[in-house]
Design an enzyme around this catalytic site. Structure first.
Site, mmCIF file in Angstrom:
data_model
loop_
_atom_site.group_PDB
_atom_site.id
_atom_site.type_symbol
_atom_site.label_atom_id
_atom_site.label_comp_id
_atom_site.label_asym_id
_atom_site.label_seq_id
_atom_site.Cartn_x
_atom_site.Cartn_y
_atom_site.Cartn_z
ATOM 1 N N ASP A 138 -124.756 -34.106 104.552
ATOM 2 C CA ASP A 138 -124.074 -33.161 105.797
ATOM 3 C C ASP A 138 -124.521 -33.727 107.023
ATOM 4 O O ASP A 138 -125.673 -33.932 107.324
ATOM 5 C CB ASP A 138 -124.648 -31.558 105.636
ATOM 6 C CG ASP A 138 -123.687 -30.834 106.438
ATOM 7 O OD1 ASP A 138 -122.704 -30.111 105.814
ATOM 8 O OD2 ASP A 138 -123.583 -30.930 107.633
ATOM 9 N N ARG A 155 -127.669 -27.970 110.051
ATOM 10 C CA ARG A 155 -127.336 -27.408 108.754
ATOM 11 C C ARG A 155 -127.833 -28.060 107.336
ATOM 12 O O ARG A 155 -127.921 -27.143 106.632
ATOM 13 C CB ARG A 155 -125.762 -27.530 109.079
ATOM 14 C CG ARG A 155 -124.874 -26.604 109.873
ATOM 15 C CD ARG A 155 -123.445 -26.778 109.928
ATOM 16 N NE ARG A 155 -122.769 -26.490 108.819
ATOM 17 C CZ ARG A 155 -122.097 -25.268 108.430
ATOM 18 N NH1 ARG A 155 -122.234 -24.352 109.613
ATOM 19 N NH2 ARG A 155 -121.598 -25.005 107.427
ATOM 20 N N CYS A 160 -111.037 -24.021 103.631
ATOM 21 C CA CYS A 160 -110.955 -22.684 103.724
ATOM 22 C C CYS A 160 -110.180 -22.254 104.796
ATOM 23 O O CYS A 160 -110.311 -21.252 105.670
ATOM 24 C CB CYS A 160 -112.396 -21.801 103.800
ATOM 25 S SG CYS A 160 -113.342 -22.561 105.288
ATOM 26 N N GLY A 165 -120.319 -38.734 106.889
ATOM 27 C CA GLY A 165 -119.764 -38.692 105.534
ATOM 28 C C GLY A 165 -118.588 -39.759 105.575
ATOM 29 O O GLY A 165 -118.369 -40.381 104.707
ATOM 30 N N ASP A 220 -115.743 -30.862 100.726
ATOM 31 C CA ASP A 220 -115.570 -29.526 101.212
ATOM 32 C C ASP A 220 -115.721 -29.911 102.686
ATOM 33 O O ASP A 220 -116.672 -29.354 103.467
ATOM 34 C CB ASP A 220 -116.560 -28.620 100.684
ATOM 35 C CG ASP A 220 -116.249 -27.032 100.894
ATOM 36 O OD1 ASP A 220 -115.282 -26.937 101.082
ATOM 37 O OD2 ASP A 220 -117.419 -26.248 101.410
ATOM 38 N N GLY A 228 -124.655 -24.876 101.554
ATOM 39 C CA GLY A 228 -124.968 -25.012 100.245
ATOM 40 C C GLY A 228 -124.600 -23.945 99.077
ATOM 41 O O GLY A 228 -125.072 -24.336 98.025
ATOM 42 N N GLY A 229 -123.754 -23.233 99.472
ATOM 43 C CA GLY A 229 -122.871 -22.248 98.503
ATOM 44 C C GLY A 229 -122.417 -23.097 97.401
ATOM 45 O O GLY A 229 -122.803 -22.838 96.197
ATOM 46 N N LYS A 230 -121.740 -24.185 97.362
ATOM 47 C CA LYS A 230 -120.983 -24.777 96.434
ATOM 48 C C LYS A 230 -121.937 -25.652 95.708
ATOM 49 O O LYS A 230 -121.945 -25.918 94.343
ATOM 50 C CB LYS A 230 -119.924 -25.585 96.869
ATOM 51 C CG LYS A 230 -118.764 -24.672 97.653
ATOM 52 C CD LYS A 230 -117.601 -25.504 97.799
ATOM 53 C CE LYS A 230 -116.542 -24.637 98.454
ATOM 54 N NZ LYS A 230 -116.840 -24.258 99.874
#
Ligand SMILES: C[S@@+](CC[C@H](N)C(=O)[O-])C[C@H]1O[C@@H](n2cnc3c(N)ncnc32)[C@H](O)[C@@H]1O
Length: 392
Positions: free
Chosen positions: A212, A217, A318, A246, A263, A193-195
């Site tokens: 998700d 998670r 990343c 997704g 992401d 959940g950072g973004k």
């Protein structure tokens, strides 16, 4: 010969020292039966040494050192927290890299115009072509070369935390998504959940769908949201949290969202080099790792179909991997047209990344998308992002 004598002496000295140490304090190296012969971190290192040496050439040794060194964090400021911690962050010596950069670039253009009146039209044009940045996303970082760690975030009177620590480069895909007032937004792979938190800071979203595939998670995502976002906002009908695959999203909600963040799961290079726990290079996960580009492509295509015509999609990872970054985007552009009749335009992010060139190191030779490359003086990333616009 002299060398051999020295070595013998050295061994004898070590033995002498050992005999001076109490037996109970002697450390005897043990090899646990469970310790893998080839830990996933060293498998990751071998893999990256081969692939990134070819991909990055002379740049790889310095990127490798940065990846193996302590990373830098950013503190994403939580606007929903009542207490002002900004002063506290300033007094620690860090600054908001987003507001600072934006102001500097615009001020620079105005300054130029004072000296050369005839260039004013140019400046107005340049200013209007500057990327729009949400004024509400603020992320504090320590200066280049400064590796001070942030203190843990403190809660305010209502228990909400003041900031979220994350790789500052992870905020860039959220900024690049460029959410406007009332937009419908889908965060297809949202946990932990950072973004999502960065997107929520814009305070502009009309409806936000967080998804998700991993149930555990998704629970973490809920916990993060409860620690940062007021309850009344979470219970509103403007937010939905789901746990679907997704890649199937195209069949669920096609042509719906103004903005889609994709992401994707990837080889998480930094984590894979440093942590044996939950490492995708574990032997038993080889199949999963090899399937990543296929999964990433499925997720990106689903995100493209979920966007409405005119809508924008940001794909991010990343990893430094060309196959998982540029390779996936190229295939998605081709398959969107072939399989769905969707024409995509690649949005040029260079003016956007140019604004942040003093905070991050960007790869200079990518023909598709932008990438923050780890560097010892600015040890953020890797973060790859590519922005696509649906034309049809
Ligand atoms: C890189 S992480 C997302 C990080 C998150 N955006 C953040 O900023 O905190 C990728 C996520 O994709 C999820 N994922 C993996 N396969 C998926 C799928 N088929 N559909 C949706 N999510 C998936 C993983 O559970 C993981 O949480």
């Amino acid at each position: 010969m002299a060398l051999r004598v020295d070595a013998t002496l050295l061994i004898r000295k070590i033995r002498d020292l050992r005999s001076l140490t109490f037996r109970r304090y002697r450390v005897k190296e043990k090899w646990a039966a469970s310790r893998p012969k080839h830990p996933p971190t060293s498998l990751a290192q071998q893999h990256f040494d081969v692939t990134y040496n070819t991909q990055l050439g002379q740049l790889w040794p310095s990127v490798r050192v940065a990846l193996l060194s302590e990373r830098k964090y950013g503190a994403l400021l939580n606007h929903f927290c009542n207490d002002a911690f900004v002063e506290d962050l300033h007094s620690q010596g860090c600054t908001d890299f987003i507001t600072g950069t934006d102001r500097e670039v615009r001020a620079g253009l105005e300054c130029d115009s004072e000296f050369e009146v005839e260039k004013r039209d140019d400046v107005v044009q340049q200013q209007s072509s500057l990327p729009h940045l949400s004024p509400n996303i603020k992320c504090f970082v320590f200066p280049r070369g400064d590796i001070t760690r942030f203190k843990p975030a403190r809660p305010d009177m209502s228990g909400l935390l003041s900031y979220y620590l994350m790789d500052a480069a992870s905020v860039l895909p959220c900024l690049a998504l460029d959410v406007h007032e009332g937009h419908n937004v889908l965060d297809l792979c949202a946990a932990p959940g950072g973004k999502t938190l960065a997107l929520l800071q814009t305070q502009a979203i009309g409806f936000l769908c967080l998804n998700d595939a991993s149930v555990s998670r998704t629970l973490r995502l809920r916990k993060v949201l409860h620690s940062y976002i007021p309850k009344q906002l979470l219970s509103q009908e403007r937010l939905r949290i789901t746990s679907f695959d997704g890649t199937k999203w195209a069949g669920i909600e096609p042509n719906t969202y103004d903005r889609v963040l994709v992401d994707v799961p990837c080889t998480t290079d930094r984590h894979s080099l440093m942590e044996d726990d939950n490492n995708i290079f574990t032997k038993s996960r080889t199949g999963e790792r090899r399937q990543l580009p296929q999964l990433q492509l499925g997720l990106l295509l689903a995100g493209v179909v979920a966007a409405c015509p005119g809508g924008e999609i940001v794909y991010s990872t990343c990893t430094l991997s060309h196959i998982q970054n540029v390779g996936v985007v190229e295939q998605a552009i081709y398959l969107a047209q072939e399989n769905h009749g969707i024409q995509l335009q690649v949005v040029d992010l260079r003016p956007f990344t140019h604004m942040f060139r003093n905070t991050f190191h960007f790869a200079s030779d990518l023909h598709l998308g932008e990438m923050v490359v780890p560097h010892l003086a600015a040890n953020f990333g890797p973060i790859y992002m590519c922005k696509l616009r649906r034309l049809t």
